[in-house]
Design a protein around this motif. Structure first.
Motif, PDB file in Angstrom:
ATOM      1  N   LEU A  97      30.235  50.955  53.914  1.00 59.17           N
ATOM      2  CA  LEU A  97      30.138  51.130  52.458  1.00 59.17           C
ATOM      3  C   LEU A  97      31.336  50.447  51.791  1.00 59.17           C
ATOM      4  CD1 LEU A  97      29.244  54.950  52.448  1.00 59.17           C
ATOM      5  CD2 LEU A  97      27.655  53.009  52.357  1.00 59.17           C
ATOM      6  N   GLY A  98      31.092  49.695  50.726  1.00 56.54           N
ATOM      7  CA  GLY A  98      32.184  48.950  50.073  1.00 56.54           C
ATOM      8  C   GLY A  98      32.735  47.916  51.043  1.00 56.54           C
ATOM      9  N   CYS A  99      31.822  47.154  51.636  1.00 55.72           N
ATOM     10  CA  CYS A  99      32.186  46.256  52.749  1.00 55.72           C
ATOM     11  C   CYS A  99      33.041  45.083  52.313  1.00 55.72           C
ATOM     12  CB  CYS A  99      30.924  45.746  53.430  1.00 55.72           C
ATOM     13  SG  CYS A  99      29.848  44.811  52.306  1.00 55.72           S
ATOM     14  N   GLY A 100      33.160  44.860  50.997  1.00 56.51           N
ATOM     15  CA  GLY A 100      33.983  43.757  50.515  1.00 56.51           C
ATOM     16  C   GLY A 100      33.491  42.429  51.087  1.00 56.51           C
TER      17      GLY A 100
ATOM     18  N   ASN B  28      37.388  55.857  46.207  1.00 53.53           N
ATOM     19  CA  ASN B  28      38.125  56.229  44.995  1.00 53.53           C
ATOM     20  C   ASN B  28      37.592  55.555  43.733  1.00 53.53           C
ATOM     21  OD1 ASN B  28      40.662  56.207  47.233  1.00 53.53           O
ATOM     22  ND2 ASN B  28      40.652  57.913  45.800  1.00 53.53           N
ATOM     23  N   TYR B  29      36.957  54.397  43.881  1.00 50.44           N
ATOM     24  CA  TYR B  29      36.619  53.596  42.700  1.00 50.44           C
ATOM     25  C   TYR B  29      35.594  54.270  41.796  1.00 50.44           C
ATOM     26  CZ  TYR B  29      39.204  49.650  44.539  1.00 50.44           C
ATOM     27  OH  TYR B  29      40.215  48.840  44.981  1.00 50.44           O
ATOM     28  N   LEU B  30      35.822  54.140  40.515  1.00 55.71           N
ATOM     29  CA  LEU B  30      34.872  54.667  39.520  1.00 55.71           C
ATOM     30  C   LEU B  30      34.127  53.489  38.892  1.00 55.71           C
ATOM     31  CD1 LEU B  30      37.093  57.454  37.925  1.00 55.71           C
ATOM     32  CD2 LEU B  30      35.156  57.741  39.480  1.00 55.71           C
ATOM     33  N   PHE B  31      33.474  52.703  39.761  1.00 54.00           N
ATOM     34  CA  PHE B  31      32.732  51.541  39.266  1.00 54.00           C
ATOM     35  C   PHE B  31      31.315  51.919  38.849  1.00 54.00           C
ATOM     36  CE2 PHE B  31      35.148  48.076  41.890  1.00 54.00           C
ATOM     37  CZ  PHE B  31      36.264  48.287  41.111  1.00 54.00           C
ATOM     38  N   ASP B  32      30.872  53.080  39.309  1.00 56.77           N
ATOM     39  CA  ASP B  32      29.480  53.460  39.072  1.00 56.77           C
ATOM     40  C   ASP B  32      29.478  54.668  38.141  1.00 56.77           C
ATOM     41  OD1 ASP B  32      26.924  54.380  39.146  1.00 56.77           O
ATOM     42  OD2 ASP B  32      26.714  54.279  41.317  1.00 56.77           O
ATOM     43  N   PRO B  33      29.193  54.468  36.830  1.00 56.87           N
ATOM     44  CA  PRO B  33      29.339  55.548  35.856  1.00 56.87           C
ATOM     45  C   PRO B  33      28.489  56.767  36.188  1.00 56.87           C
ATOM     46  CG  PRO B  33      28.643  53.478  34.802  1.00 56.87           C
ATOM     47  CD  PRO B  33      28.685  53.237  36.270  1.00 56.87           C
TER      48      PRO B  33
ATOM     49  N   VAL C 113      23.684  44.039  47.962  1.00 62.31           N
ATOM     50  CA  VAL C 113      24.425  44.365  46.737  1.00 62.31           C
ATOM     51  C   VAL C 113      23.875  45.686  46.214  1.00 62.31           C
ATOM     52  CG1 VAL C 113      24.963  43.685  44.370  1.00 62.31           C
ATOM     53  CG2 VAL C 113      24.749  41.931  46.141  1.00 62.31           C
ATOM     54  N   GLY C 114      24.764  46.642  45.960  1.00 65.62           N
ATOM     55  CA  GLY C 114      24.307  47.913  45.407  1.00 65.62           C
ATOM     56  C   GLY C 114      25.448  48.901  45.372  1.00 65.62           C
ATOM     57  N   SER C 115      25.225  50.006  44.658  1.00 63.37           N
ATOM     58  CA  SER C 115      26.254  51.045  44.625  1.00 63.37           C
ATOM     59  C   SER C 115      26.067  51.980  45.807  1.00 63.37           C
ATOM     60  CB  SER C 115      26.182  51.844  43.332  1.00 63.37           C
ATOM     61  OG  SER C 115      27.073  52.947  43.447  1.00 63.37           O
TER      62      SER C 115
ATOM     63  N   ALA D  66      29.963  38.937  44.232  1.00 65.82           N
ATOM     64  CA  ALA D  66      30.876  37.910  44.754  1.00 65.82           C
ATOM     65  C   ALA D  66      31.387  38.305  46.134  1.00 65.82           C
ATOM     66  CB  ALA D  66      32.043  37.720  43.787  1.00 65.82           C
ATOM     67  N   MET D  67      31.668  39.589  46.329  1.00 66.53           N
ATOM     68  CA  MET D  67      32.115  40.059  47.649  1.00 66.53           C
ATOM     69  C   MET D  67      30.999  39.844  48.675  1.00 66.53           C
ATOM     70  SD  MET D  67      35.199  41.261  47.982  1.00 66.53           S
ATOM     71  CE  MET D  67      36.516  42.328  47.377  1.00 66.53           C
ATOM     72  N   ILE D  68      29.777  40.189  48.299  1.00 66.09           N
ATOM     73  CA  ILE D  68      28.664  40.070  49.262  1.00 66.09           C
ATOM     74  C   ILE D  68      28.413  38.596  49.611  1.00 66.09           C
ATOM     75  CG2 ILE D  68      26.146  40.380  49.504  1.00 66.09           C
ATOM     76  CD1 ILE D  68      27.674  42.965  50.013  1.00 66.09           C
TER      77      ILE D  68
ATOM     78  N   ILE E 194      40.526  36.291  46.044  1.00 65.24           N
ATOM     79  CA  ILE E 194      41.935  36.656  46.266  1.00 65.24           C
ATOM     80  C   ILE E 194      42.034  37.858  47.207  1.00 65.24           C
ATOM     81  CG2 ILE E 194      43.979  37.608  45.096  1.00 65.24           C
ATOM     82  CD1 ILE E 194      43.146  35.787  42.663  1.00 65.24           C
ATOM     83  N   HIS E 195      41.140  38.826  47.034  1.00 62.58           N
ATOM     84  CA  HIS E 195      41.156  39.986  47.938  1.00 62.58           C
ATOM     85  C   HIS E 195      40.911  39.516  49.369  1.00 62.58           C
ATOM     86  CE1 HIS E 195      39.967  43.737  49.902  1.00 62.58           C
ATOM     87  NE2 HIS E 195      40.674  44.337  48.967  1.00 62.58           N
ATOM     88  N   ASP E 196      39.986  38.585  49.522  1.00 66.08           N
ATOM     89  CA  ASP E 196      39.632  38.104  50.865  1.00 66.08           C
ATOM     90  C   ASP E 196      40.794  37.342  51.515  1.00 66.08           C
ATOM     91  OD1 ASP E 196      37.768  37.515  53.027  1.00 66.08           O
ATOM     92  OD2 ASP E 196      37.897  35.454  52.283  1.00 66.08           O
TER      93      ASP E 196
ATOM     94  N   ASP F 218      27.868  46.595  49.079  1.00 66.66           N
ATOM     95  CA  ASP F 218      28.973  46.484  48.113  1.00 66.66           C
ATOM     96  C   ASP F 218      28.388  46.228  46.727  1.00 66.66           C
ATOM     97  OD1 ASP F 218      32.249  45.940  48.585  1.00 66.66           O
ATOM     98  OD2 ASP F 218      31.438  45.320  46.637  1.00 66.66           O
ATOM     99  N   ILE F 219      29.085  46.748  45.728  1.00 69.48           N
ATOM    100  CA  ILE F 219      28.608  46.634  44.351  1.00 69.48           C
ATOM    101  C   ILE F 219      28.895  45.243  43.769  1.00 69.48           C
ATOM    102  CG2 ILE F 219      30.692  47.426  43.139  1.00 69.48           C
ATOM    103  CD1 ILE F 219      28.795  49.382  41.572  1.00 69.48           C
ATOM    104  N   SER F 220      29.812  44.511  44.406  1.00 69.56           N
ATOM    105  CA  SER F 220      30.215  43.200  43.875  1.00 69.56           C
ATOM    106  C   SER F 220      29.414  42.073  44.521  1.00 69.56           C
ATOM    107  CB  SER F 220      31.715  42.990  44.132  1.00 69.56           C
ATOM    108  OG  SER F 220      32.028  41.626  44.185  1.00 69.56           O
TER     109      SER F 220
HETATM  110  C1  LIG Z   1      39.758  47.533  48.102  1.00 68.48           C
HETATM  111  S1  LIG Z   1      38.192  46.793  48.331  1.00 68.48           S
HETATM  112  C2  LIG Z   1      37.964  47.025  50.091  1.00 68.48           C
HETATM  113  C3  LIG Z   1      36.951  46.074  50.673  1.00 68.48           C
HETATM  114  C4  LIG Z   1      36.747  46.182  52.193  1.00 68.48           C
HETATM  115  N1  LIG Z   1      36.292  47.489  52.599  1.00 68.48           N
HETATM  116  C5  LIG Z   1      38.012  45.795  52.917  1.00 68.48           C
HETATM  117  O1  LIG Z   1      38.603  46.668  53.571  1.00 68.48           O
HETATM  118  O2  LIG Z   1      38.393  44.617  52.838  1.00 68.48           O
HETATM  119  C6  LIG Z   1      37.083  47.985  47.637  1.00 68.48           C
HETATM  120  C7  LIG Z   1      35.630  47.559  47.695  1.00 68.48           C
HETATM  121  O3  LIG Z   1      34.806  48.651  47.311  1.00 68.48           O
HETATM  122  C8  LIG Z   1      33.737  48.151  46.543  1.00 68.48           C
HETATM  123  N2  LIG Z   1      33.172  49.247  45.739  1.00 68.48           N
HETATM  124  C9  LIG Z   1      33.806  50.030  44.842  1.00 68.48           C
HETATM  125  N3  LIG Z   1      32.942  50.916  44.290  1.00 68.48           N
HETATM  126  C10 LIG Z   1      31.740  50.697  44.874  1.00 68.48           C
HETATM  127  C11 LIG Z   1      30.451  51.296  44.734  1.00 68.48           C
HETATM  128  N4  LIG Z   1      30.206  52.286  43.864  1.00 68.48           N
HETATM  129  N5  LIG Z   1      29.450  50.830  45.511  1.00 68.48           N
HETATM  130  C12 LIG Z   1      29.660  49.807  46.384  1.00 68.48           C
HETATM  131  N6  LIG Z   1      30.854  49.192  46.545  1.00 68.48           N
HETATM  132  C13 LIG Z   1      31.888  49.635  45.809  1.00 68.48           C
HETATM  133  C14 LIG Z   1      34.381  47.044  45.717  1.00 68.48           C
HETATM  134  O4  LIG Z   1      33.453  46.161  45.149  1.00 68.48           O
HETATM  135  C15 LIG Z   1      35.294  46.405  46.763  1.00 68.48           C
HETATM  136  O5  LIG Z   1      34.643  45.389  47.478  1.00 68.48           O
END
Ligand SMILES: C[S@@+](CC[C@H](N)C(=O)[O-])C[C@H]1O[C@@H](n2cnc3c(N)ncnc32)[C@H](O)[C@@H]1O
Length: 243
Positions: free
Chosen positions: A45-48, A109-114, A87-89, A71-73, A12-14, A67-69
């Protein structure tokens, strides 16, 4: 497998939220060129799903996306097959020596990585500085406090031909964080499949972000837009140049 941007929300994001990456792209390409980076390696970073990576490839850059997801990768490999993805943080992954680093659409901004929650952006800025060549730039945007008025649960929705998303946002002024509760529906055959995700983000004011970049050794420019594409309220972009 992490609990965020799983298969359906990544899809959906894509297909439904590509605008930010695609409309920011011309402005960011201009920033790279204006800083004397007409080609070379960009680490995203966070390439989605690879939307920005595909634009970079089209403009003649090499791309390494993280990217940490999963499915995104998976989507990114399909969308931008000429790039490298991992795939990685981004708070732990090795950042290879490069000409530019980007993190587009509030990725930091995301707090996906504790493990990262305690450390803030400081470590990341130091690692990016270490990976960039002199003259290289780090281009990114972050959300600041004030996304939702205190005490309010702001609800919204978006939809496309085969999906719909309901979301509720709530900000906690005390901790400087915001929670997004996301319920998504994606059509699978004749039915819609429901997925629930909760995304927590930390909100960073532009001054504190610029100051942290300065401490890491960057020369900093703060912007309210990527070229002609304006960011929303309390959403700032940064060009941090390694001198
Ligand atoms: C709003 S999306 C933006 C994706 C892409 N940059 C774009 O503009 O379409 C945020 C992305 O950041 C990734 N993300 C968040 N925290 C992350 C982390 N700690 N390490 C890697 N990716 C991360 C998410 O998985 C997601 O794909």
């Amino acid at each position: 497998m992490v609990d965020w941007y799983r298969e359906d929300l990544a899809y959906i994001h894509d297909v439904g939220h590509a605008d930010f990456a695609l409309k920011s792209a011309p402005g960011i390409l201009e920033i790279l060129k204006d800083n004397g980076i007409p080609d070379g390696l960009v680490v995203d970073l966070g390439c989605g799903s690879g939307l920005w990576a595909r634009e970079l490839l089209g403009a003649g850059y090499r791309v390494h996306g993280i990217d940490i997801s999963e499915a995104m990768i998976e989507l990114a490999w399909q969308k931008a097959p000429g790039a490298e993805f991992r795939v990685g943080s981004l708070f732990e992954a090795e950042i290879p020596p490069c000409d530019a680093v980007t993190a587009v659409s509030e990725v930091l901004n995301y707090l996906f990585d504790p493990a990262y929650e305690e450390r803030g952006l400081r470590d990341l800025f130091g690692r990016v500085h270490g990976a960039l060549r002199p003259g290289g730039v780090f281009v990114f945007d972050v959300l600041g406090p004030g996304q939702v008025p205190a005490g309010v649960k702001k609800q919204g929705f978006s939809k496309g031909p085969d999906w719909a998303v309901l979301n509720e946002k709530e900000e906690d002024e005390e901790t400087g964080t915001m929670e997004r509760r996301i319920v998504s529906f994606r059509r699978v055959g004749d039915l819609y499949r429901r997925t629930d995700e909760v995304h927590r983000v930390r909100l960073y004011g532009p001054q504190e972000t610029a100051a942290a970049l300065g401490r890491a050794g960057f020369e900093v420019r703060t912007m309210g837009s990527y070229g002609g594409y304006p960011l929303g309220e309390n959403h700032a972009a940064f060009v941090a140049r390694k001198t």
